[in-house]
Design an enzyme around this catalytic site. Structure first.
Site, short mmCIF file in Angstrom:
data_model
loop_
_atom_site.label_atom_id
_atom_site.label_comp_id
_atom_site.label_asym_id
_atom_site.label_seq_id
_atom_site.Cartn_x
_atom_site.Cartn_y
_atom_site.Cartn_z
CG ASP A 153 85.37 30.22 -64.92
OD1 ASP A 153 84.66 29.67 -65.85
OD2 ASP A 153 84.48 30.85 -64.58
NE ARG A 195 80.73 23.44 -71.44
CZ ARG A 195 80.37 24.77 -70.79
NH1 ARG A 195 79.55 25.95 -71.41
NH2 ARG A 195 81.45 24.89 -69.51
CG HIS A 224 86.95 22.72 -71.74
ND1 HIS A 224 87.01 23.63 -70.63
CD2 HIS A 224 85.76 21.75 -71.61
CE1 HIS A 224 85.50 23.41 -69.91
NE2 HIS A 224 85.15 21.81 -70.55
CD GLU A 236 82.26 22.02 -56.29
OE1 GLU A 236 82.79 21.85 -56.30
OE2 GLU A 236 81.25 21.63 -53.87
CG LEU A 292 106.48 26.64 -62.51
CD1 LEU A 292 105.99 27.84 -61.32
CD2 LEU A 292 106.44 26.58 -63.95
C1 IPE Z 1 85.40 26.87 -61.76
O1 IPE Z 1 84.94 27.10 -62.70
C2 IPE Z 1 86.32 25.55 -61.26
C3 IPE Z 1 87.51 25.11 -62.42
C4 IPE Z 1 88.06 26.65 -63.01
C5 IPE Z 1 87.99 23.72 -62.62
P1 IPE Z 1 83.02 27.05 -62.81
O2 IPE Z 1 82.87 27.29 -64.19
O3 IPE Z 1 82.94 25.27 -62.40
O4 IPE Z 1 82.73 27.76 -61.59
P2 IPE Z 1 80.95 28.43 -61.19
O5 IPE Z 1 80.36 26.72 -61.36
O6 IPE Z 1 80.55 29.08 -61.96
O7 IPE Z 1 81.21 28.55 -59.70
C1 IPE Z 2 86.06 26.75 -66.98
O1 IPE Z 2 85.46 26.74 -68.32
C2 IPE Z 2 86.86 25.38 -66.92
C3 IPE Z 2 87.13 24.30 -66.08
C4 IPE Z 2 85.25 24.49 -65.29
C5 IPE Z 2 86.45 22.95 -66.19
P1 IPE Z 2 83.76 26.50 -67.94
O2 IPE Z 2 84.24 25.61 -68.74
O3 IPE Z 2 83.62 26.59 -66.34
O4 IPE Z 2 83.41 27.83 -69.45
P2 IPE Z 2 82.27 28.64 -68.60
O5 IPE Z 2 82.01 29.46 -67.23
O6 IPE Z 2 80.97 27.72 -68.90
O7 IPE Z 2 82.76 29.78 -69.27
MG MG Z 3 82.74 28.31 -65.49
#
Ligand code: IPE
Ligand code: IPE
Ligand code: MG
Length: 246
Positions: A21, A34, A38, A68, A132
């Protein structure tokens, strides 16, 4: 002594799962889109794989895309799917050299065709590898998985294949996507969020949870070693008393 040297090689978790995250916030801090976050996050995946290979961790599960996450802007979703296809294709040889197998958990049927095809070919290409296992949670949510397990078990009861009173923890575990995978001893979440976000709800019953402020694109081998070191400092009691463990 560095962190790696301090790790007890006789107490390595077999399965580490990571909620990756913070990509979006990392990108924002750089004044970037964003999607850039990634793409740099892929580097942290490489770091984690290397750390697992070094420690002899057998399963690395990465929460890559939740059910989600479809609710994000289309541009971001498309970008993530393209990145996934690109990354798997680019990393295939390296994964093979590292004797790494690929497992996907989640609803693969709901993924774009290009993604599904790439995953199928990659799984086939890496099929004989067993040093792994990289487990990608893709179009995954734990409630979806548990709901399916309940449906399957209900059907078995309906057809008489199974009696309600014979349902065990093991039977439920075997109906989940992770049927052949041991429960994770350690779950890591980056970016300072302290929640599970619909990840491995059944499997985490006795997992140690480790939260770090590090945003996913900044996550390095060393961060995984720190998490394992922290895991080793904990007393896993499984309901028993401290005295019983020693
Ligand atoms: C959880 O991260 C899902 C993944 C890491 C793929 P999110 O960023 O989607 O989670 P929330 O919405 O903050 O709970
Ligand atoms: C995690 O990073 C990747 C996915 C959930 C796909 P985020 O995209 O959720 O990054 P933040 O939480 O918005 O910083
Ligand atoms: Mg996130």
């Amino acid at each position: 002594m560095n962190t790696l040297e301090k790790i007890d090689k006789n107490n390595i978790p077999e399965h580490v799962a990571i909620i990756m995250d913070g990509n979006g916030r990392w990108a924002k801090k750089q004044g970037q889109e964003r999607l850039y976050g990634h793409s740099i996050g892929v580097e942290a995946v490489r770091e984690s794989i290397n750390a697992c290979l070094t420690l002899g961790i057998k399963y690395l599960t990465l929460y890559t895309f939740s059910t989600e996450n479809w609710n994000r802007p289309k541009e971001e979703v498309d970008g993530i799917m393209n990145l996934l296809v690109q990354t798997i294709s680019n990393e295939l040889e390296l994964l093979n050299n590292h004797q790494t197998g690929l497992i996907v958990i989640g609803d693969e049927d709901g993924l774009p065709d290009s993604c599904r095809d790439e995953l199928r070919d990659a799984k086939e290409f890496l099929a004989k590898n067993n040093k792994l296992y990289l487990v990608l949670a893709l179009n995954y949510s734990s409630r979806w998985e548990i709901k399916n397990a309940i449906k399957n078990i209900s059907n078995k009861v309906k057809t008489g294949e199974l009696k309600t009173e014979d349902i065990t923890d093991e039977i439920i575990s075997n109906q989940l996507c992770t049927a052949l995978i041991p429960d994770p001893e350690l779950i890591i979440r980056t970016s300072g969020e302290h929640r599970i976000s619909n990840f491995l709800l059944w499997q985490l019953a006795y997992s140690e949870l480790y939260f770090t402020e590090v945003l996913w694109p900044d996550f390095k081998e060393e961060d995984l070693y720190l998490a394992v070191k922290n895991y080793q400092s904990r007393e896993r009691r499984f309901g028993q008393t401290s005295e019983q463990i020693i």
